[in-house]
Design an enzyme around this catalytic site. Structure first.
Site, PDB file in Angstrom:
ATOM      1  N   LYS A  66       4.059   2.568  10.898  1.00 28.53           N
ATOM      2  CA  LYS A  66       4.256   3.819  10.149  1.00 28.53           C
ATOM      3  C   LYS A  66       3.925   5.031  11.009  1.00 28.53           C
ATOM      4  CE  LYS A  66       3.100   1.424   6.000  1.00 28.53           C
ATOM      5  NZ  LYS A  66       1.978   0.733   5.399  1.00 28.53           N
TER       6      LYS A  66
ATOM      7  N   GLU B 113       0.886  -1.153   0.000  1.00 25.83           N
ATOM      8  CA  GLU B 113       0.000   0.000   0.000  1.00 25.83           C
ATOM      9  C   GLU B 113       0.929   1.209   0.000  1.00 25.83           C
ATOM     10  OE1 GLU B 113      -2.618  -0.836   3.330  1.00 25.83           O
ATOM     11  OE2 GLU B 113      -3.468   1.156   3.014  1.00 25.83           O
TER      12      GLU B 113
ATOM     13  N   ARG C 207       4.573 -13.476   9.364  1.00 25.04           N
ATOM     14  CA  ARG C 207       5.212 -12.165   9.305  1.00 25.04           C
ATOM     15  C   ARG C 207       6.568 -12.199   9.972  1.00 25.04           C
ATOM     16  NH1 ARG C 207       1.513  -7.764   8.505  1.00 25.04           N
ATOM     17  NH2 ARG C 207       2.800  -6.154   9.437  1.00 25.04           N
TER      18      ARG C 207
HETATM   19  P1  ATP Z   1       2.518  -2.308   8.056  1.00 26.52           P
HETATM   20  O1  ATP Z   1       1.160  -2.215   8.669  1.00 26.52           O
HETATM   21  O2  ATP Z   1       3.535  -2.989   8.918  1.00 26.52           O
HETATM   22  O3  ATP Z   1       3.026  -1.041   7.497  1.00 26.52           O
HETATM   23  P2  ATP Z   1       1.180  -3.409   5.829  1.00 26.52           P
HETATM   24  O4  ATP Z   1       0.673  -4.816   5.873  1.00 26.52           O
HETATM   25  O5  ATP Z   1       0.186  -2.331   5.936  1.00 26.52           O
HETATM   26  O6  ATP Z   1       2.373  -3.296   6.848  1.00 26.52           O
HETATM   27  P3  ATP Z   1       1.518  -3.392   3.031  1.00 26.52           P
HETATM   28  O7  ATP Z   1       2.036  -2.272   2.256  1.00 26.52           O
HETATM   29  O8  ATP Z   1       0.073  -3.691   2.948  1.00 26.52           O
HETATM   30  O9  ATP Z   1       1.956  -3.131   4.521  1.00 26.52           O
HETATM   31  O10 ATP Z   1       2.355  -4.715   2.761  1.00 26.52           O
HETATM   32  C1  ATP Z   1       2.711  -5.201   1.508  1.00 26.52           C
HETATM   33  C2  ATP Z   1       2.987  -6.658   1.624  1.00 26.52           C
HETATM   34  O11 ATP Z   1       4.011  -6.891   2.567  1.00 26.52           O
HETATM   35  C3  ATP Z   1       1.768  -7.433   2.078  1.00 26.52           C
HETATM   36  O12 ATP Z   1       1.667  -8.606   1.300  1.00 26.52           O
HETATM   37  C4  ATP Z   1       2.076  -7.758   3.506  1.00 26.52           C
HETATM   38  O13 ATP Z   1       1.487  -8.978   3.878  1.00 26.52           O
HETATM   39  C5  ATP Z   1       3.589  -7.845   3.505  1.00 26.52           C
HETATM   40  N1  ATP Z   1       4.133  -7.511   4.814  1.00 26.52           N
HETATM   41  C6  ATP Z   1       3.889  -6.395   5.529  1.00 26.52           C
HETATM   42  N2  ATP Z   1       4.516  -6.449   6.709  1.00 26.52           N
HETATM   43  C7  ATP Z   1       5.188  -7.625   6.743  1.00 26.52           C
HETATM   44  C8  ATP Z   1       6.025  -8.266   7.704  1.00 26.52           C
HETATM   45  N3  ATP Z   1       6.278  -7.696   8.867  1.00 26.52           N
HETATM   46  N4  ATP Z   1       6.547  -9.471   7.396  1.00 26.52           N
HETATM   47  C9  ATP Z   1       6.293 -10.042   6.216  1.00 26.52           C
HETATM   48  N5  ATP Z   1       5.517  -9.502   5.265  1.00 26.52           N
HETATM   49  C10 ATP Z   1       4.963  -8.308   5.519  1.00 26.52           C
HETATM   50 MG    MG Z   2      -1.614  -3.084   4.626  1.00 29.80          MG
END
Ligand code: ATP
Ligand code: MG
Length: 644
Positions: A338, A98, A328
């Protein structure tokens, strides 16, 4: 050593000789009773740990031999996932961030899993910006995300945007309504909660459908068009998927929202849309549009698998992707959210999103952690469905191990004291050869001048000698790394106001021709003054330590801000590096690996070296023509990272 430069020996032979000669520790005694925490015992190798520091426990999953870089794909969970689809189908994956913030270390796992899996199985991986929420997205995030993916060594087969499919998604939403798979609902958020059993977790009420669920298809279709055309304000209407009549035990099957009204212009589609699809509606359909075979995501989405398949089946997309979920990766001892990082940046606790004390990928890059070290860390941990929590020390240990194999060595003096060797002529210049890689002859040799004036580290000098101290003190011979004979301090001067030693006078203990000399008990790093060689290279060295005191800053009351350390950044403004630095800078990136093999992915951080006896360093982007700025990547040993 003089005269060897012109010898007939091959370079590897000469490197071996240079390395063999004057290796600290080969004949040295140990500084056993040394009480000062920082004093290193004369090590067998400059990397070895001091006597008072316990060697770090080897991590459980760390293999004895270097791990196959593709191990995570060849065996275990990912290999199993590959086998679930036909062997002759070309693998196609996507990394779907995102664009609402900078990526962090956890995302490197998602990148490695998605791009690496496709590459390993001869397929392709798209970078898909999941840009369905115009409220949180900014241009800079798009740019930085792509840069980091490329820096990690992956080139997206395509760069796609969920927003590019808004028209197609809208058509499928109408199709879903017309097959009685969705309805326009006007309930409030509280109504929705109530329909789903209420908020009291211990005392759940029966779930029920709202009145809108049974409205005629034609009415929902008309209302959906009205939502698009501006009849309703945000919150007054939304489209819900008609999944499983609330009987299913899976909350993802309780009539999820598919479209909502957001009166925000979108950075790509402008003000064309007032309604935007949700993640649950968008993701599976975009996966299908792009021909994704394996939609790999983290385990929070495990319950979404059912709704993912339901939607693709109900609108009957021609291509059916498969969603699978892995654990994760979380790093303790820091914050990854963030919102929290933004707070640290906005309130100036750190210098920006790339402050080397953070665990965003831009910060790790600036700090000098090589992309290959990050991939190797992820590979070492392996991929399963279990969530992984790792402490910073473990990450740093992995980085240290990686750098050990690949990084050239130099001498750096953090806090210099001038040493004048009185019995050398004013114009004395001896060219000393040093190997960049004591264990790797291919790294080659470089020369450094040894002259009448040298600089040593303040830490390596004591005004009064004692039996258990082996480095420089008045009257005691000490070795300068690679210099043929020891020097002995005879006197020193001090600045009365600061109490600091300003200058040491010493002698060069060269024995008369044919006589042997006693090897000193310790060797220390140094750099010489030689304007003709433009030595030393002046630098500012920044030592970054963990930003937080505890292992779980997220749990600290009243907030994570109360857990910030005062001394997380230590600056040495007058550091000096030996001239070999210029060659390392010219030869960067050294070694070439991951994304850094392409010049456009190489910044100043790809100038890396091991500062003998101190740690691993890289060049910082703040470097100017007049001053080199260095960041410490990791210390040479685990404890120093916490205390120095
Ligand atoms: P955050 O809330 O930590 O910023 P998010 O899930 O909102 O993370 P996204 O931009 O949606 O961030 O993530 C992109 C991809 O990375 C998604 O497929 C998500 O599952 C994966 N991802 C995010 N955080 C992790 C993590 N800590 N370990 C492994 N994969 C991750
Ligand atoms: Mg997300």
């Amino acid at each position: 050593m003089e005269g060897e430069a012109g010898s007939d020996k091959s370079l590897p032979e000469r490197v071996k000789e240079v390395v063999k000669e004057n290796i600290p520790g080969t004949t040295e005694k140990k500084e056993k009773k040394e009480k000062k925490p920082k004093a290193p015992k004369p090590p067998k190798d400059p990397n070895a740990k001091p006597a008072n520091v316990k060697p770090p426990k080897p991590a459980k999953t760390e293999p004895a031999a270097p791990l196959d870089p593709d191990a995570m794909f060849k065996e275990g969970w990912l290999a199993g996932v590959r086998k679930e689809r036909p062997e002759d189908e070309t693998v196609c994956t996507r990394f779907p961030p995102e664009p609402n913030g900078y990526l962090h270390i956890g995302h490197s796992k998602a990148i490695a899993v998605n791009f690496g899996f496709a590459r390993h199985y001869g397929g392709t991986c798209n970078l898909r910006y999941d840009d369905t929420n115009p409220e949180a997205e900014e241009e800079i995030y798009f740019v930085k995300i792509e840069e980091i993916v490329r820096w990690l060594g992956f080139d997206p087969a395509r760069i796609t945007y969920s927003s590019d499919s808004f028209d197609k998604l809208y058509e499928l939403a109408e199709k879903l309504i017309s097959v009685d798979g969705a309805y326009v609902c006007h309930c409030t958020p509280d109504d929705l909660k109530d329909q789903r059993g209420g908020t009291d977790v211990k005392n759940k009420k029966p779930r029920y459908a709202c009145v809108h669920r049974s409205r005629p298809i034609e009415e929902s279709l008309a209302e959906f068009r009205a939502m698009k055309d501006g009849k309703y304000k945000p919150g007054e209407a939304f489209l819900r998927m008609k999944t499983d009549d609330f009987k299913n035990g899976n909350p993802q099957m309780w009539d999820l929202v598919a479209y909502r009204i957001l009166e925000k212009p979108h950075h790509r589609t402008g003000d064309k849309w007032r309604i935007y699809p949700t993640y649950d509606f968008t993701h599976c359909l975009c996966d299908s549009f792009e021909g994704i075979t394996h939609s790999l995501c983290t385990t929070e989405f495990i319950l979404s698998r059912e709704s993912y398949e339901w939607l693709n089946n109900t609108v009957d997309v021609p291509h059916k992707p498969m969603q699978r979920e892995y654990g994760r990766l979380n790093i303790g001892g820091t914050v990854l959210s963030k919102r929290k990082i933004k707070k640290l940046v906005d309130d100036k606790y750190v210098s920006g999103w790339d402050d080397p004390r953070l665990y965003t990928l831009v910060a790790l890059r600036r700090r000098g952690v090589p992309p290959g070290a990050i991939l190797s860390f992820v590979n070492e941990l392996g991929v399963t469905t279990a969530k992984i929590n790792i402490q910073i020390v473990r990450f740093e240990q992995s980085v240290r191990k990686y750098l050990e194999m690949s990084t050239p060595r130099l001498m750096l003096v953090l806090d210099p004291i001038k040493v004048i060797i009185d019995d050398l002529p004013d114009d004395y210049i001896e060219e000393i050869e040093n190997a960049f890689g004591p264990k790797d002859v291919d790294m080659g040799l470089h020369k450094m001048p040894f002259t009448k004036t040298v600089y040593i580290d303040r830490d390596d000098f004591r005004e009064e000698d004692s039996k258990d101290f082996f480095r420089m003190a008045p009257g005691k011979p000490v070795g300068l790394l690679k210099v043929p004979f020891p020097i002995t301090a005879k006197s020193f001067t001090k600045d009365e106001s600061t109490g600091l030693v300003t200058e040491i006078h010493a002698t060069y203990d060269k024995p008369p021709e044919g006589e042997k000399f006693k090897k000193p008990k310790a060797y220390i790093q140094w750099v010489a003054e030689s304007p003709a060689h433009r030595s030393p290279v002046k630098a500012e060295a920044r030592i970054v330590n963990p930003l937080f005191k505890s292992d779980n800053p997220d749990d600290v009351e009243p907030s994570f801000l109360a857990d910030i350390r005062e001394d997380s950044l230590k600056i040495f403004p007058n550091a000096m590096v030996e001239v070999g630095f210029n060659e390392i800078e010219a030869r960067r990136p050294w070694p070439q690996e991951a994304g850094e093999s392409k010049p456009e992915n190489c910044g100043p951080e790809s100038v890396r070296f091991q500062a003998m006896r101190i740690g691993y360093f890289c060049m910082d982007k703040d470097t100017t023509k007049d001053k080199v700025i260095l960041n410490r990547i990791v210390s040479l040993k685990e404890d120093a990272g916490k205390t120095s």
